[in-house]
Structures are given as structure tokens and as C-alpha cells.
Design a protein around this motif. Structure first.
Motif, PDB file in Angstrom:
ATOM      1  N   TYR A   2      -9.167   0.854   0.557  1.00 51.02           N
ATOM      2  CA  TYR A   2      -8.661   2.283   0.280  1.00 51.02           C
ATOM      3  C   TYR A   2      -8.115   2.786   1.910  1.00 51.02           C
ATOM      4  O   TYR A   2      -8.995   2.770   2.756  1.00 51.02           O
ATOM      5  N   ASP A   3      -6.666   3.253   1.659  1.00 59.35           N
ATOM      6  CA  ASP A   3      -6.142   3.875   2.733  1.00 59.35           C
ATOM      7  C   ASP A   3      -5.459   4.939   2.489  1.00 59.35           C
ATOM      8  O   ASP A   3      -4.477   5.156   3.152  1.00 59.35           O
ATOM      9  N   GLU A   4      -5.882   5.742   1.590  1.00 59.28           N
ATOM     10  CA  GLU A   4      -4.870   6.870   1.166  1.00 59.28           C
ATOM     11  C   GLU A   4      -5.158   8.100   1.878  1.00 59.28           C
ATOM     12  O   GLU A   4      -4.733   9.290   1.815  1.00 59.28           O
ATOM     13  N   GLN A   5      -6.384   8.021   2.929  1.00 58.87           N
ATOM     14  CA  GLN A   5      -6.574   9.053   3.712  1.00 58.87           C
ATOM     15  C   GLN A   5      -6.116   8.758   5.079  1.00 58.87           C
ATOM     16  O   GLN A   5      -6.253   7.813   5.649  1.00 58.87           O
ATOM     17  N   GLU A   6      -5.627   9.910   5.927  1.00 54.93           N
ATOM     18  CA  GLU A   6      -5.082   9.901   7.097  1.00 54.93           C
ATOM     19  C   GLU A   6      -6.152   9.560   8.115  1.00 54.93           C
ATOM     20  O   GLU A   6      -5.866   8.590   8.911  1.00 54.93           O
ATOM     21  N   GLU A   7      -7.360   9.897   7.848  1.00 53.42           N
ATOM     22  CA  GLU A   7      -8.477   9.763   8.951  1.00 53.42           C
ATOM     23  C   GLU A   7      -8.864   8.172   9.179  1.00 53.42           C
ATOM     24  O   GLU A   7      -9.407   7.834  10.104  1.00 53.42           O
ATOM     25  N   GLY A  28       0.923  -1.232  -0.117  1.00 53.34           N
ATOM     26  CA  GLY A  28       0.046   0.101  -0.009  1.00 53.34           C
ATOM     27  C   GLY A  28       0.709   1.166  -0.003  1.00 53.34           C
ATOM     28  O   GLY A  28       1.990   1.206  -0.043  1.00 53.34           O
ATOM     29  N   PRO A  29       0.153   2.506   0.056  1.00 53.20           N
ATOM     30  CA  PRO A  29      -0.993   2.818   0.182  1.00 53.20           C
ATOM     31  C   PRO A  29      -1.942   2.420  -0.935  1.00 53.20           C
ATOM     32  O   PRO A  29      -1.499   2.400  -2.182  1.00 53.20           O
ATOM     33  N   TRP A  30      -3.228   1.936  -0.612  1.00 54.02           N
ATOM     34  CA  TRP A  30      -4.081   1.462  -1.786  1.00 54.02           C
ATOM     35  C   TRP A  30      -5.346   2.267  -2.008  1.00 54.02           C
ATOM     36  O   TRP A  30      -5.959   2.675  -1.066  1.00 54.02           O
TER      37      TRP A  30
END
Length: 264
Positions: free
Chosen positions: A221-226, A185-187
Motif C-alpha cells: 500500500y503506497d497511496e499515501q504521501e507519508e 503502482g501506486p498500489w
């Protein structure tokens, strides 16, 4: 169970679930022992993706010999279906179980009905989606888009899963049709798990949560910090065109997923 015009709340032990049928029948809140697991906000929580999942290329799909157009809500594509933008009807609302429905309508070109069911216990939430036609057969997809908080107050969450392949993603964010070895990732990517989705999220020292489904596709999907999203679904992005499930008068589309947890 408690309810208002805006929300339906289920409870089991120290677990509380809040569903907003008026806002796309999304899970607004999932609290375990007082800890909120889902990113908060009108666009977040956990929403159903139906009657398609992810992006549909250029908002167009072919059914039989007819091309249909969908609104480009993620230009140049159409994304995540119409269910999340629709007010659903509450059919059943008991202490730990609830059922909601909505009728397919424009901009979706075929009449039908979608049913979503929630069943809550002290250690698991089971989700079900069904899509049926009121007339002609049509291609469809269904799945869920949970926004799990990356951090619950300790260390960030980790993901553990072993997909058989990753769908190669093109510059247009759609699968190219090639299957590749899973990459780090990130994915924002779709993975094939032909034996069924099985992804473990671990918040070290706090909670382990497993997302499982008999469905063979999952988008991570893990492209956002939150937040981190683990999305079980019946087909890949652009699947209305590349891997359609045909809903017929005698064969609805049905999918189920389970979120099961344990404290650490």
C-alpha cells in the motif's frame, strides 16, 4: 530493555525498538542510528493483523455451517482484525526480546490466544505471531502492517520485488479471484510470492531494508504521501472466506517475518 505501563523498549547496538502493548501491541518506533523508520501516530507504527488480515467482505465469514458477523470498521467491510484494538499482556521483556499475549474475545466468536514475539539484533528485527484455540477449530489469518516512512530526509524510498502474480482488485477493494500479471503502482494490492515474501525497500544513500517471510502473500500500500506499507500475511484479503487457515487444537497458526537492514 526499559518499560513503563505504556511501552516496552528493546535495544541492540544503535537500534531502538518501542512496543506499545496497551495500543494493540504495535511497534510505536523503530530507530536505526537515531533515524525513525516508521510513520508516527497512534494508528501507525507497525501493528499486528490478527485474527484476520485486510478486509473481510461485509464483515461476514463462514466457519463450518455457521456464518459469523464482525464489526464493520471499514464499511462495508471489517478490516485488519481485533489485535490492533486490544491491550496485550507482557509475558517477557528482556533487553532485546519481548513476548506479548492476548486472549481472543468478542467480537471474535471463538476463544483462543494470540502470542507475538519480537527479537532485535543490530541488523534485523524478527517478528512472530501465533494463534491457538482454546476449544473449537476456527479459520484465521495473521500478519503485520508496517508504515515505513516514504522519506527519511533524502530521496523517496523505492520498492523492489518480483511477485508471481497480483490479485485482481474489484471495485469493493477485495480480490476478485482472478490472478493477473503485476501492474505498476501506486498500489493497494495483494501479491502472491509462493517462494516466500521478499521485498526490498531502498532509501537511496541512506538505508536498505528487506522484508522477508516464508508466508506467500504480501499487500503493498503506497497511496499515501507519508508512508509505504509492505504487509506480509498468511492469506489474502477476505481470506477467512477464500483461503482460510484452520486453527485446530493440535495445529496453531504460526507466521514469522524479518526486517533486515544495512546502511548505504
Amino acid at each position: 530493555m526499559t518499560s513503563s505501563e505504556q511501552s516496552v523498549r528493546l535495544a541492540a547496538g544503535d537500534v531502538e525498538l518501542t512496543v506499545r502493548p496497551d495500543n494493540g501491541c504495535r511497534i510505536e518506533s523503530l530507530r536505526i542510528g537515531g533515524t525513525e523508520l516508521l510513520r508516527q501516530g497512534d494508528r501507525y507504527g507497525c501493528f499486528p493483523m490478527v485474527p484476520w488480515c485486510g478486509r473481510t467482505a461485509n464483515g461476514r465469514f463462514l466457519s463450518g455451517a455457521t456464518w459469523h458477523r464482525l464489526p464493520l470498521n471499514a464499511p462495508p467491510h471489517a478490516i485488519h482484525g481485533t489485535g490492533r484494538d486490544t491491550a496485550w499482556r507482557t509475558a517477557v521483556a528482556d533487553k532485546a526480546e519481548a513476548v506479548f499475549t492476548y486472549d481472543l474475545a468478542e467480537p471474535w466468536p471463538y476463544p483462543g490466544r494470540v502470542t507475538q514475539t519480537f527479537r532485535l539484533t543490530e541488523d534485523a528485527l524478527t517478528l512472530q505471531l501465533g494463534v491457538e484455540t482454546h476449544g473449537d477449530s476456527f479459520p484465521a489469518q495473521a500478519g503485520w502492517h508496517p508504515w515505513f516512512r516514504r522519506n527519511l530526509g533524502g530521496e523517496d524510498v523505492t520498492l523492489d520485488f518480483t511477485p508471481a502474480w497480483q490479485e485482481e482488485r474489484g471495485e469493493d477493494h477485495l480480490p476478485t479471484g482472478n490472478r493477473i500479471a503485476p501492474t505498476p503502482g501506486p498500489w493497494d494490492d495483494c501479491f502472491g510470492m509462493p517462494e516466500g515474501v521478499d521485498v526490498t525497500l531502498t532509501w537511496p544513500g541512506q538505508l536498505e531494508l528487506k522484508v522477508t517471510s516464508r508466508a506467500p502473500w504480501v499487500v503493498v500500500y503506497d497511496e499515501q504521501e507519508e508512508a509505504v506499507c509492505v504487509e506480509p500475511q498468511s492469506g489474502p484479503p477476505n481470506g477467512l472466506n477464500t483461503a482460510p487457515h484452520l486453527v485446530t487444537p493440535i495445529e496453531p497458526l504460526e507466521i514469522a517475518a524479518t526486517f533486515a537492514w544495512r546502511g548505504l
